[in-house]
Motif scaffolding. Structure first.
Motif, PDB file in Angstrom:
ATOM      1  N   THR A  10       0.835  -1.205   0.000  1.00  0.00           N
ATOM      2  CA  THR A  10       0.000   0.000   0.000  1.00  0.00           C
ATOM      3  C   THR A  10       0.868   1.252   0.000  1.00  0.00           C
ATOM      4  OG1 THR A  10      -1.754  -1.178   1.155  1.00  0.00           O
ATOM      5  CG2 THR A  10      -1.815   1.222   1.257  1.00  0.00           C
ATOM      6  N   LEU A  11       1.927   1.229   0.811  1.00  0.00           N
ATOM      7  CA  LEU A  11       2.830   2.375   0.873  1.00  0.00           C
ATOM      8  C   LEU A  11       3.532   2.577  -0.471  1.00  0.00           C
ATOM      9  CD1 LEU A  11       3.337   4.236   3.287  1.00  0.00           C
ATOM     10  CD2 LEU A  11       5.486   3.038   3.670  1.00  0.00           C
ATOM     11  N   VAL A  14       1.150   4.198  -2.865  1.00  0.00           N
ATOM     12  CA  VAL A  14       1.010   5.636  -2.623  1.00  0.00           C
ATOM     13  C   VAL A  14       2.216   6.392  -3.196  1.00  0.00           C
ATOM     14  CG1 VAL A  14       0.975   7.391  -0.819  1.00  0.00           C
ATOM     15  CG2 VAL A  14      -0.506   5.400  -0.629  1.00  0.00           C
ATOM     16  N   LEU A  15       3.412   5.821  -3.003  1.00  0.00           N
ATOM     17  CA  LEU A  15       4.602   6.476  -3.545  1.00  0.00           C
ATOM     18  C   LEU A  15       4.568   6.486  -5.076  1.00  0.00           C
ATOM     19  CD1 LEU A  15       7.321   5.095  -1.099  1.00  0.00           C
ATOM     20  CD2 LEU A  15       6.338   7.402  -1.178  1.00  0.00           C
ATOM     21  N   PHE A  18       2.350   9.262  -6.059  1.00  0.00           N
ATOM     22  CA  PHE A  18       3.045  10.527  -5.881  1.00  0.00           C
ATOM     23  C   PHE A  18       4.022  10.751  -7.035  1.00  0.00           C
ATOM     24  CE2 PHE A  18       6.567  13.090  -4.210  1.00  0.00           C
ATOM     25  CZ  PHE A  18       5.860  14.242  -3.906  1.00  0.00           C
ATOM     26  N   MET A  21       2.188  11.805 -10.149  1.00  0.00           N
ATOM     27  CA  MET A  21       1.716  13.187  -9.979  1.00  0.00           C
ATOM     28  C   MET A  21       2.873  14.177 -10.146  1.00  0.00           C
ATOM     29  SD  MET A  21       0.087  14.812  -6.514  1.00  0.00           S
ATOM     30  CE  MET A  21      -1.647  14.482  -6.892  1.00  0.00           C
TER      31      MET A  21
END
Lengths: 131, 131, 131
Positions: A10-11, A14-15, A18, A21
């Protein structure tokens, strides 16, 4: 280790979000695409599609990852999740260079996702049968 | 109170989403942007970007918020989450008026998010080390 | 059964996402919309909006579904979730045919979502009052 594998995945997810983005923001500056425009240069448009497709797939992936873990497949859901992350990183890097090369990573990501989906469905099916 | 802070933050996040979606729908009607078009008037386009950016950031934020809470940082994850919500509300309101003014709220939101990310990573790292 | 209803709803939500993504990919091929373009044919553009709107609503829905379940409304959150899924399937099918017909399913989905939101808020409010 095993118990924390879905959290690690999950981490990483998320990275990855990021990262995709950040690439869009960077391309927005470099090619002077004024917000709120989301078109104007092929590199920016590829970066934006990578971000959006990563987002779309993340929203399909995190629920099945955690359902699979919830129903007891913690380790294998984590392994499938790592495959998903690797596929999505490959997809992002390849697509940024050339939209035509996005297929390989996409398929690897799909295989990882499908594995979490099958585990989630199996676990749910068993739980429903067990009453 | 403390124990329910991440849930409160999550609920506020959902309401923020709903708010940004509502603004888009309102602008769609007011400026007569026929679905499925997503361009045609600067106010609508800003509203749409606010909604999408809020969505993108929510999908990065809720997982780190809950990982941080899961690994024991319930109160501080909640506080960081409130900072994130405030930053994102500021971002949305400022961006709707002028795309050039979106920076302040964005940065505040990023600080709140980064705090949840650090807590999630710390908690995961400790759990992995503890075996 | 009851205990697993939110998980079942979550799995159906993921499958709905996958369905809306698949329709976009199919339209991309059929109408030869080269990635990363997201416009070029009305059918493709409707399919893309259906996918994005489903994504936006999913990110508002899954948190309230699980908050409601977490605070004890497992069965009723599941029932509201099934209403949401049905509304969103209706929305997707109707919108793909004609953007003007997206209202009915949208409203049903909103009713289901609003029910999970109310349950989540009630549960949170009670927990906060209980200290």
């Amino acid at each position: 280790m095993t118990q924390n594998l879905p959290a690690l995945v999950t981490l990483l997810t998320v990275l990855l979000q990021f990262g995709t983005m950040w690439v869009v923001g960077h391309a927005r500056g470099k090619y002077r695409i004024q917000a709120p425009a989301i078109s104007g240069h092929p590199v920016f448009e590829r970066a934006y599609r990578v971000q959006m497709n990563t987002l779309e797939n993340t929203v399909m992936f995190l629920p099945t990852l955690w359902l699979a873990a919830h129903y007891g497949y913690v380790f294998w859901a984590g392994v499938a999740g790592l495959v998903w992350v690797l596929g999505r990183v490959w997809y992002a890097i390849a697509y940024l260079g050339d939209a035509g090369k996005r297929g390989g990573g996409y398929m690897v990501g799909m295989v990882g996702w499908a594995a979490t989906l099958v585990m989630a469905a199996l676990g749910l099916g068993r739980a429903l049968l067990a009453g």
